[in-house]
Design a protein around this motif. Sequence first.
Motif, short mmCIF file in Angstrom:
data_model
loop_
_atom_site.label_atom_id
_atom_site.label_comp_id
_atom_site.label_asym_id
_atom_site.label_seq_id
_atom_site.Cartn_x
_atom_site.Cartn_y
_atom_site.Cartn_z
N LYS A 1 2.53 5.91 7.83
CA LYS A 1 3.96 5.65 7.97
C LYS A 1 4.36 4.47 7.10
CE LYS A 1 4.40 7.27 12.78
NZ LYS A 1 4.82 6.89 14.15
N LYS A 2 5.56 4.52 6.55
CA LYS A 2 6.07 3.41 5.78
C LYS A 2 6.51 2.28 6.71
CE LYS A 2 7.68 6.12 1.81
NZ LYS A 2 8.83 6.44 0.92
N ILE B 1 0.85 -1.19 0.00
CA ILE B 1 0.00 0.00 0.00
C ILE B 1 0.89 1.24 0.00
CG2 ILE B 1 -1.74 1.30 1.27
CD1 ILE B 1 -2.82 -1.30 0.16
N ALA B 2 0.52 2.23 -0.80
CA ALA B 2 1.26 3.49 -0.80
C ALA B 2 0.91 4.29 0.45
CB ALA B 2 0.91 4.29 -2.05
N GLU C 1 2.72 -4.31 3.71
CA GLU C 1 3.87 -3.42 3.54
C GLU C 1 3.38 -2.08 3.04
OE1 GLU C 1 7.91 -2.61 3.86
OE2 GLU C 1 7.02 -4.58 4.22
N VAL C 2 3.69 -1.03 3.79
CA VAL C 2 3.36 0.33 3.38
C VAL C 2 4.61 0.96 2.77
CG1 VAL C 2 2.52 2.59 4.11
CG2 VAL C 2 1.64 0.51 5.21
N VAL C 3 4.51 1.40 1.52
CA VAL C 3 5.70 1.90 0.81
C VAL C 3 5.54 3.36 0.40
CG1 VAL C 3 6.32 -0.38 -0.03
CG2 VAL C 3 4.78 1.04 -1.39
#
Length: 398
Positions: free
Chosen positions: A354-355, A297-298, A396-398
């Motif tokens: 937050k990433k 996810i962005a 995963e947040v990127v």
Amino acid sequence: MHRRDFFKTSIIASSVLLGSSAFGGTTKKPLDSQVVSTVVFPEKTPLITYSDRPPILETPREAFTKAITTNEEFFVRWHSPKIPTHTYISTYRINVGGHVKNSLSLSIDDLKNNYEQVEVTAVMQCGGNSRSAFNPTTTGIQWGSGAMGCGMWKGVRLKDVLKSAGLKDGASWIGFNGGDKPIMNTMSSFMRELELHEVKDDVIIAYEMNGEDLPFLNGYPVRLIIPGYYSDSWVKMLSNITVLKEYKKTFYMDVAYRIADNESEGETPDNLVKNTKPITTMNVKSYIGYPTSKTQIAVGSNVLAKGVAFDSGHGIKEVLISIDGGKTWESAELEKELSPHAFRVFKFGFKPMKKGKFTIMAKAVNTLGEEQPFAKDIQWNRGGYKYNGIDSVTIEVV
């Protein structure tokens, strides 16, 4: 269709790893990293494959964002590798006998033309679903959490069939078996039994699933449907209904599919309880269908999580979501209830700021106030049955 032929091409069976440990019994999150097979079974999309004979197939997580599981995505569980590979529908019969006034031999046309047709929407779930959560490993298929599905089932009431047979005085149990037969005569036949009082109006003999003939692997041409009960009693390719005056001991009632007969339904590997009971009704459970552990996810984007919740038929009151490790919980939006026995779809929007790793958790609460526990609070049992821990997905947040 008068004949269905399957499995003309041999495939390599996936191994099922069974084991044990000398350490104390604990529970954890079930497996969530299984690989979807590249082999496609008849009438199915690619599924997680544990074995080809007997066919044992699990539905991937991403299928659980809708109330009805498609026939192609529905999980499969057979016990014997000696499965039928074709059926002549014109000669197929369901035999009703035992402690009755009139023995019956019913064709599929008899069911369709001589009895009231009814539809039931209900969850079918293997009693060992999520078994991989238990440590030490218990015997049986080490399922993730996809050995379940919700279907719209059409057929006739079992009550109506029994009424036409006419129960004799003293009838108290009903035995069922079908096409899941042992490979040798010395092995136990797959027979399940219900007490007469368990035969409710919504217990049916189904010949349709989601508006189509039952898939062959899911019990074509007919199977028993018992809403609220684990699918171990939903006998496939139903061929014999036997009315009994008293309970008949069988392997699949008195040895397999049993759990500790105490309040917690738990035990420990070094202190197995003596008194056990058959598993019957399902407990409350929810499962996240989206996002999955493979989702990226962005940062700062809006995300809509979706999943399903269900219980034994009391109905889902709410589904709670946590994005802070279970410290706080917020209510998800529930979609319309199709039936008390069906999947109830839930939705929850969030925006990761937050990433890095991000975990979403879901727990269901039914109308009785029963709610899913944390995995660590579920007691171990030797069969690995009835796991219903709070579900979680880390993305995963990127």
